[in-house]
Design a protein around this motif. Sequence first.
Motif, short mmCIF file in Angstrom:
data_model
loop_
_atom_site.label_atom_id
_atom_site.label_comp_id
_atom_site.label_asym_id
_atom_site.label_seq_id
_atom_site.Cartn_x
_atom_site.Cartn_y
_atom_site.Cartn_z
N VAL A 1 6.51 -0.29 -7.60
CA VAL A 1 7.79 0.38 -7.34
C VAL A 1 8.60 -0.49 -6.39
N ARG B 1 3.06 -0.67 -2.49
CA ARG B 1 3.88 -0.14 -3.59
C ARG B 1 3.28 -0.47 -4.96
N THR C 1 10.87 1.30 -11.01
CA THR C 1 9.46 1.37 -11.38
C THR C 1 9.22 0.25 -12.39
N THR D 1 10.67 7.53 -14.42
CA THR D 1 10.42 6.59 -13.32
C THR D 1 9.55 7.20 -12.24
#
Length: 397
Positions: free
Chosen positions: A194, A232, A177, A100
Amino acid sequence: MPATRLMPTEEGQDLIDLTREICLKELLPQASEAERRAATTPELPRDAFRVLGQAGLLSLPYPEEFGGGGQPYEVYLQVVEEIASAWMSVAVGVSVHSLTCYPVAQFGTRAQQEALLPAMLSGEQLGAYCLSERGSGSDVASMSTRATADDDTDPTAYTLKGTKAWISHAGHADFYTSFVRTSDDGGRGLSCIVVPGDAPGLAFGAPEKKMGLHCDTVSEVHFEGVEVSADRLVGERGQGMAIALSALDSGRLGIAAAATGLAQAALDHAVAYSKEREQFGRPIGDNQGLAFLLADMEAAVTSSRAAYLHAARLHDAGRSFTKEAAVAKLVCTDNAMRVTTDAVQVLGGAGYTQDFPLERFMREAKVTQIFEGTNQIQRLVISRQLLKSTTSSSKRG
């Protein structure tokens, strides 16, 4: 447990020794009972991960500047093997957590790495890797979970809708993730985002009732209009497939190492039993038929370790290792299934009971042939890499 092996550095050997000590004192004594409890009441052994995290063992292959251990993959994988020889569910969790973190570490911007990696690598957090869906396992490009931008030209946020399946740490993870569809351009329309573990709109299904690995809690992750800041988004929009496949190359090595540790544990139990159990006035290990079976098991474990270490050394040298990772995953997990099955056979009727952990090892080995890409998919990856390299060689000639 595996005998001491040559390490690239003294520090690496110290980490292996530390891991072995933690496994013997902290993990092994509770593994069987925890797995038995979790078969009826699913539980994630967060305390076990906390112990490993406090020892710095959850961040080994990542840069020290972001809180990682700065260790070569060769060392990290042998740590995973040691953990698996004590508690397979925890080893799988360590491998998943490392997976991840990979997209941000390898594809994230400097700003993302500085903002996200220190917490990810702190030893206090666990991640979940959201790739698979009920209708898209091996066929990643067919996923339907979608992220819609608030502004296609210059987005500030994405809204995620859809469901991921077979997700380790679901409902327990601190971040997810996630691979999602940002356009309808097939595999080129996937992106990586994420998602914070406390994001509004995240929901989770009931834990799956599995054959084994009961302490590796697995369930669906539902994105019910989850809004995530655009900062993200890891990599470019549409780069998700490349990120996922790159991450899986490394992730497959984690599973290969874990499978090797599981096989080693099964072999150790079989050898010990063969020395103690007597029939016809002598230890059963003195019978050539059984002794040869043990020899074949040892050959399988040794060849598995060599396979994943070879791939790890290519990884550490910055060379391509896609084919070798697939070979290691295929060889190590097939061998784990074979060795755990043979270990049950060595113990006979006792091996079929829960008085010994061999029946659990056998159940745990099976899924290693399935997740991180089934072994049929590994054969596809290997054959394509072979034919690709053969074609390139022919052109050079």
